[in-house]
Write a protein that holds these residues in place. Structure first.
Motif, PDB file in Angstrom:
ATOM      1  N   VAL A 152      20.398  10.483 -60.113  1.00 59.41           N
ATOM      2  CA  VAL A 152      21.817  10.015 -60.132  1.00 59.41           C
ATOM      3  C   VAL A 152      21.689   8.388 -60.098  1.00 59.41           C
ATOM      4  O   VAL A 152      21.197   7.541 -59.365  1.00 59.41           O
ATOM      5  N   ARG A 153      22.060   7.931 -61.401  1.00 58.91           N
ATOM      6  CA  ARG A 153      22.208   6.370 -61.465  1.00 58.91           C
ATOM      7  C   ARG A 153      23.443   5.822 -61.305  1.00 58.91           C
ATOM      8  O   ARG A 153      24.519   6.614 -61.574  1.00 58.91           O
ATOM      9  N   THR A 154      23.555   4.930 -60.512  1.00 64.48           N
ATOM     10  CA  THR A 154      24.694   4.058 -59.928  1.00 64.48           C
ATOM     11  C   THR A 154      24.621   2.664 -60.352  1.00 64.48           C
ATOM     12  O   THR A 154      23.532   2.156 -61.041  1.00 64.48           O
ATOM     13  N   ALA A 155      25.806   1.976 -60.021  1.00 73.93           N
ATOM     14  CA  ALA A 155      25.657   0.804 -60.464  1.00 73.93           C
ATOM     15  C   ALA A 155      26.823  -0.209 -59.531  1.00 73.93           C
ATOM     16  O   ALA A 155      27.768   0.416 -58.868  1.00 73.93           O
ATOM     17  N   TRP A 156      26.591  -1.489 -59.395  1.00 77.39           N
ATOM     18  CA  TRP A 156      27.366  -2.212 -58.253  1.00 77.39           C
ATOM     19  C   TRP A 156      27.645  -1.764 -57.326  1.00 77.39           C
ATOM     20  O   TRP A 156      29.047  -1.675 -56.792  1.00 77.39           O
ATOM     21  N   ASN A 206      22.849  22.349 -60.945  1.00 81.41           N
ATOM     22  CA  ASN A 206      23.185  21.944 -62.285  1.00 81.41           C
ATOM     23  C   ASN A 206      22.263  20.713 -62.358  1.00 81.41           C
ATOM     24  O   ASN A 206      22.822  19.559 -62.551  1.00 81.41           O
ATOM     25  N   TYR A 207      21.008  20.922 -62.501  1.00 84.14           N
ATOM     26  CA  TYR A 207      20.015  19.834 -62.309  1.00 84.14           C
ATOM     27  C   TYR A 207      19.975  18.796 -63.640  1.00 84.14           C
ATOM     28  O   TYR A 207      20.466  19.384 -64.750  1.00 84.14           O
ATOM     29  N   GLY A 208      19.597  17.722 -63.255  1.00 85.17           N
ATOM     30  CA  GLY A 208      19.256  16.771 -64.322  1.00 85.17           C
ATOM     31  C   GLY A 208      19.574  15.359 -64.149  1.00 85.17           C
ATOM     32  O   GLY A 208      19.621  14.760 -62.976  1.00 85.17           O
ATOM     33  N   ILE A 209      19.942  14.632 -64.987  1.00 83.96           N
ATOM     34  CA  ILE A 209      20.297  13.077 -64.863  1.00 83.96           C
ATOM     35  C   ILE A 209      21.775  12.944 -64.895  1.00 83.96           C
ATOM     36  O   ILE A 209      22.304  13.694 -65.926  1.00 83.96           O
ATOM     37  N   PHE A 210      22.276  12.285 -63.940  1.00 83.36           N
ATOM     38  CA  PHE A 210      23.661  12.145 -64.126  1.00 83.36           C
ATOM     39  C   PHE A 210      24.206  10.662 -63.626  1.00 83.36           C
ATOM     40  O   PHE A 210      23.283   9.922 -62.970  1.00 83.36           O
ATOM     41  N   HIS A 211      25.164  10.223 -64.222  1.00 83.28           N
ATOM     42  CA  HIS A 211      25.672   9.046 -63.905  1.00 83.28           C
ATOM     43  C   HIS A 211      26.784   8.794 -63.033  1.00 83.28           C
ATOM     44  O   HIS A 211      27.403   9.997 -63.195  1.00 83.28           O
ATOM     45  N   GLY A 212      26.976   8.045 -61.983  1.00 85.39           N
ATOM     46  CA  GLY A 212      27.744   8.161 -61.008  1.00 85.39           C
ATOM     47  C   GLY A 212      28.323   6.837 -60.436  1.00 85.39           C
ATOM     48  O   GLY A 212      27.748   6.303 -59.600  1.00 85.39           O
ATOM     49  N   THR A 213      29.130   6.464 -61.278  1.00 88.10           N
ATOM     50  CA  THR A 213      29.885   5.248 -60.947  1.00 88.10           C
ATOM     51  C   THR A 213      31.469   5.280 -61.150  1.00 88.10           C
ATOM     52  O   THR A 213      32.113   6.346 -61.522  1.00 88.10           O
ATOM     53  N   CYS A 214      32.098   4.556 -60.284  1.00 87.33           N
ATOM     54  CA  CYS A 214      33.649   4.670 -60.145  1.00 87.33           C
ATOM     55  C   CYS A 214      34.350   4.362 -61.614  1.00 87.33           C
ATOM     56  O   CYS A 214      33.702   3.772 -62.377  1.00 87.33           O
ATOM     57  N   GLU A 215      35.410   5.050 -62.048  1.00 89.21           N
ATOM     58  CA  GLU A 215      35.946   4.900 -63.126  1.00 89.21           C
ATOM     59  C   GLU A 215      36.597   3.569 -63.490  1.00 89.21           C
ATOM     60  O   GLU A 215      36.787   2.832 -62.439  1.00 89.21           O
ATOM     61  N   GLY A 216      36.424   3.167 -64.626  1.00 87.00           N
ATOM     62  CA  GLY A 216      37.091   1.739 -65.114  1.00 87.00           C
ATOM     63  C   GLY A 216      35.833   0.696 -65.210  1.00 87.00           C
ATOM     64  O   GLY A 216      34.809   1.159 -64.532  1.00 87.00           O
ATOM     65  N   ASP A 217      36.175  -0.399 -65.515  1.00 86.22           N
ATOM     66  CA  ASP A 217      34.922  -1.622 -65.764  1.00 86.22           C
ATOM     67  C   ASP A 217      35.622  -2.817 -65.441  1.00 86.22           C
ATOM     68  O   ASP A 217      36.946  -2.905 -65.712  1.00 86.22           O
ATOM     69  N   THR A 218      34.879  -3.796 -65.177  1.00 85.57           N
ATOM     70  CA  THR A 218      35.227  -5.192 -64.916  1.00 85.57           C
ATOM     71  C   THR A 218      34.245  -6.118 -64.865  1.00 85.57           C
ATOM     72  O   THR A 218      32.829  -5.861 -65.540  1.00 85.57           O
ATOM     73  N   ASN A 219      34.436  -7.352 -64.729  1.00 87.17           N
ATOM     74  CA  ASN A 219      33.195  -8.189 -64.581  1.00 87.17           C
ATOM     75  C   ASN A 219      33.138  -8.807 -63.352  1.00 87.17           C
ATOM     76  O   ASN A 219      34.173  -8.734 -62.227  1.00 87.17           O
ATOM     77  N   TRP A 220      31.900  -9.602 -62.738  1.00 90.54           N
ATOM     78  CA  TRP A 220      31.986 -10.108 -61.464  1.00 90.54           C
ATOM     79  C   TRP A 220      32.993 -10.972 -61.158  1.00 90.54           C
ATOM     80  O   TRP A 220      33.526 -10.773 -60.007  1.00 90.54           O
TER      81      TRP A 220
END
Length: 286
Positions: A152-156, A206-220
């Motif tokens: 599970v790849r996540t961010a910020w 349901n194995y494998g690679i998943f991206h898991g981040t909140c919806e939407g985007d912004t900058n710092w």
């Protein structure tokens, strides 16, 4: 009752996992330091991992342990590699030996940051920092040695612990204005939201690679302004480029300019959708 082993249980995601699963499972909580109901486990030591896991025999291992200090990883590659790559390898080998599922948490830093559209799970990684490179090696080991795994790849990420949101709030207490990078794009993600996503996919095959981040985007910088707006703080946010920030902080490691992950696999194979980042932030600050 299902037994779930959580490594790095004192971290932001480890704490969120415990909150989301509360009362549903039997936890085996581990971290580098022993504490109340917390057992010490050094995932960098293969023999220790093997003996511990085979004794406890969890149904699921959720690996939240990682060297996440991006600048620190540049200074100590060996430690970063042992924790971010060898650790997941040890867990993968041992999970397979007892038939357990492994959920390994990874990062947007496995990508170069040169994209211009949301990055899905099938695009080729190309990390540019020691942190990203060692985390990518961890992913590769999990794929090589684990039979039943979710990466599970996540961010910020922010949650209960040291994070960007708390840092900005702390700075606002002593500064009338602060400078924040405005040319790095991503999706701020609440640890609770990520734990809820893991809670949804974990019982499945349901194995494998998943991206898991909140919806939407912004900058710092805009993210910081939203934090201050919700909290009614009047601190001014000066928007600066990554180059300008690097000039002010020469020791800082390179960060991806574009970290917007597309939760493609989640959308394609499940009916689950993560919250918008604005809503998740309001819940967190509320």
């Amino acid at each position: 009752m299902k037994k779930i082993l959580v490594t790095g249980c004192n971290g932001q995601l480890g704490r969120a996992i415990q909150q989301v699963y509360a009362g549903e499972v039997e936890f085996i909580l581990t971290d580098v330091v022993e504490g109340d109901n917390i057992k010490p486990l050094n995932i960098m030591n293969q023999r220790e991992v093997s003996e511990f896991v085979k004794l406890e025999r969890p149904d699921v291992i959720i690996n939240c342990a990682a060297a996440t200090n991006v600048d620190g990883c540049e200074k100590d590659w060996d430690f970063a590699y042992k924790l971010n790559a060898i650790g997941p390898r040890n867990l993968a080998i041992t999970a397979t030996s007892i038939g357990a599922k492994l959920i390994h948490v990874s990062t947007d830093y496995v990508f170069s940051g040169n994209a211009n559209a949301p990055i899905n799970e099938f695009q080729t990684p190309g990390p540019i920092s020691a942190y990203g490179k060692t985390k990518y090696e961890g992913e590769r080991f999990v794929q090589q040695f684990a039979d039943k795994y979710f990466i599970v790849r996540t961010a910020w990420l922010y949650g209960d612990g040291k994070n960007f949101v708390k840092t900005m709030l702390k700075l606002s207490e002593t500064h009338d204005e602060i400078s924040v990078v405005c040319d790095q794009l991503g999706s701020p993600t609440s640890a609770i939201e990520l734990a809820r996503m893991i809670h949804h996919i974990e019982p499945t095959e349901n194995y494998g690679i998943f991206h898991g981040t909140c919806e939407g985007d912004t900058n710092w910088a805009d993210f910081t302004e939203e934090i201050f707006s919700i909290k009614g703080i009047s601190c001014k946010v000066n928007h600066v480029t990554s180059e300008e920030y690097k000039a002010m902080n020469p020791a800082a490691a390179d960060r991806p300019h574009y970290s917007i992950l597309d939760n493609y696999m989640l959308r394609l194979t499940t009916d689950y959708k993560m919250a918008d980042w604005h809503d998740a932030l309001k819940e967190y600050l509320g």
